[in-house]
Design an enzyme around this catalytic site. Structure first.
Site, PDB file in Angstrom:
ATOM      1  CE  LYS A 131      -3.762   1.916   2.881  1.00 54.17           C
ATOM      2  NZ  LYS A 131      -4.534   1.647   4.122  1.00 54.17           N
ATOM      3  CB  SER A 206      -7.531   3.576   2.940  1.00 56.82           C
ATOM      4  OG  SER A 206      -6.816   2.913   3.962  1.00 56.82           O
ATOM      5  CB  SER A 230      -8.269   0.478   5.655  1.00 61.09           C
ATOM      6  OG  SER A 230      -8.977   1.679   5.799  1.00 61.09           O
TER       7      SER A 230
END
Length: 547
Positions: A131, A206, A230
């Protein structure tokens, strides 16, 4: 705790308003750049892309395949699908191939045997993705903020460093929502990420870029973070596995933005992957010395566990009802647990879950032990620069001039009207829920709970159902470990799934149950194969089959 007449009225009004507002918003919202006639990805053709990470590592150690072959295969898949899903935002393919060649040379020269390599470098030669909110040396670390466009990481975040130290090879960084605080992985720096099962839908957030690249077969393991779902929401929407560990086990260092106030106790870093068997070894590596607290080497006898099923949150008027296909899928899990393991799954109602959003919101905004309030979202958006004025940004957004997404601007507006302190009632609900769940789960309990009320929504739809993440967010506040598991596909060919919640430091229980559910329901499905298959719904089971 039944809904009052006023709450039922409010819920119906909210749902009616959502449909109208979403239709209007679609006229203003940015459109997907890819060919809109293409809805899903090309199918996987290379069998190496269907091999779990730990098995790949074993094959590489035994010289059945080279690390260069494996890394190149994943690079080819990413180059094939990324123009459609926009999940990887910066690659390091050349460096990855160089590192893979070094791995192959190391194996060629190793004289101690396979066991020595496995013990010292359990993920040797296996590619992974990260990420973009995490530091990965030489890669951007903007977290989707335009003002951080030029920020390049000089070091690795601790969990990334541990994976590299175990021999894994990073391929690049993946997209996330602006400042990691929204359900859709969309920002003005990298654009919008698509769901591999339907490009018109979101991959979640996210860690949505990570979920999308994994679900699309462009990666086998990856690193995500989770302060409200997330890891688990993208894992659900993209048909993969994700684990939010017991709080404090995996380091949260090397992320932007850093948590503040009481948030460090809620934020968790954890593994995301396509195959359940990879979750535990990844967690062992990412946790470092802290992983010893989880007794991950202890065997788990599923037949000796106690299972509980909670089908919904009790009917919060702020949150959508759970999709009937998800209700049926959870019921199927109950049936298989009882039939295959001989256990009795107890169905429960937990009334405090109705206040999940209010509890999450209150605790996320609460001051830390030092008495300081958490850094405001407006401050994070300004990133030590010019102050962000939300109404002005909203006006600029309508004509395409804002450097921020409408979701981020909306969060600043909401922040302006939040209570300074949580009410005593909400604090009581939180403490009561914490006590009840910890007593219920103990050291041998597993709770089945929906991951989200909806299947993967259309792009931008979460703007009008902003509280639906409550199904995941509540467990961050409670500090309980949770594993997200795929359960096949819906009538529309979208992933089904559910959460497995266990007591603190009992992560191995949900991880073992995830392996059982993968064997039972098939785990991850290639989204490209679904595009050419005939999909139908078995209404008696709430599952889809492909022919």
């Amino acid at each position: 705790m039944a809904l009052t007449r006023f709450e039922r009225f409010l819920a119906s009004m909210l749902r009616g308003a959502v449909g109208m507002l979403f239709a209007v918003f679609q006229l203003l919202a940015p459109r997907r750049g890819a060919d809109r006639s293409v809805r899903r990805l090309p199918p996987i053709t290379n069998p190496l892309l269907r091999v779990p990470a730990m098995q790949l590592a074993r094959m590489i150690r035994r010289r059945e395949v080279t690390s260069v072959e494996v890394v190149q295969t994943y690079i080819d898949r990413i180059q094939e699908i990324n123009p459609l899903i926009n999940a990887m935002v910066k690659d390091r393919f050349s460096l990855a191939l160089q590192e893979a060649a070094q791995v192959d040379k190391l194996i060629e020269e190793e004289t101690g045997g396979e066991d020595v390599l496995e013990d010292r470098l359990p993920l040797l030669g296996v590619p992974f993705t990260v990420k973009e909110a995490f530091s990965l040396q030489g890669m951007p670390n903007s977290t989707g903020l335009v003002s951080r466009r030029g920020v390049i990481s000089a070091t690795d975040a601790p969990p990334v460093a541990l994976l590299k130290r175990a021999g894994a090879i990073p391929l690049g960084v993946t997209n996330c929502s602006e400042l990691c605080m929204w359900l859709e992985s969309h920002n003005r720096l990298y654009g919008i990420t698509n769901n591999p099962y339907d490009l018109e839908r979101i991959p979640g957030g996210s860690s949505g870029g990570e979920g999308s690249i994994l679900g699309g077969g462009g990666s086998v393991i990856g690193v995500g973070s989770d302060v409200g779902g997330s890891i688990r929401i993208p894992a659900f929407f993209n048909g993969i596995f994700g684990h939010k560990p017991t709080s404090g086990v995996v380091s949260n260092g090397g992320q932007f933005p850093p948590p503040s106030g009481q948030q460090p106790g809620f934020l968790c870093t954890g593994p995301m992957c396509r195959y359940a068997q990879d979750l535990l070894p990844m967690l062992r590596v990412m946790g470092g010395a802290n992983a010893d607290r989880l007794s991950l080497s202890s065997e788990v006898d599923l037949k000796r566990l106690r299972f509980f099923s909670v089908p919904h949150d009790g009917g919060s008027p702020l949150v959508s009802p759970v999709d009937q296909q998800l209700v049926l899928a959870q019921r199927r899990v109950v049936e298989r647990l009882e039939a295959d393991l001989g256990v009795k799954v107890q169905q429960l109602k937990i009334p405090q879950l109705k206040y999940s959003f209010q509890i999450w919101s209150a605790m996320m905004g609460a001051p830390g032990k030092d008495g300081k309030k958490p850094t405001s979202f407006a401050e994070l958006m300004s990133d030590h620069g010019k102050k962000v004025w939300p109404l002005w940004e909203m006006a600029k957004w309508t004509v395409g001039l804002s450097k921020h997404t409408v979701a981020a601007i909306g969060l600043v507006l909401v922040e302006m009207f939040q209570r300074a302190q949580p009410t005593q009632f909400i604090l009581q609900q939180k403490e009561s829920l914490q006590k009840d769940l910890e007593e219920l789960l103990g050291t041998d309990g597993v709770l089945l709970y929906p991951s989200h009320p909806h299947l993967a929504p259309k792009h931008h739809h979460p703007l009008f159902t902003p509280f639906n993440f409550s199904y995941t967010g509540i467990f961050n506040i409670l500090g309980l470990p949770v594993t997200q598991c795929p359960l096949g596909l819906s009538a529309e060919g979208l992933p089904l799934g559910l959460q497995l919640v266990v007591g603190k430091q009992q992560d191995r229980l949900s991880l073992a149950t995830a392996v059982f559910l993968e064997k039972t329901f098939g785990g991850w499905r290639d989204p490209g194969s679904i595009a050419t298959a005939t999909t139908r719904l078995d209404t008696s089971r709430g599952m889809s089959t492909t022919t």
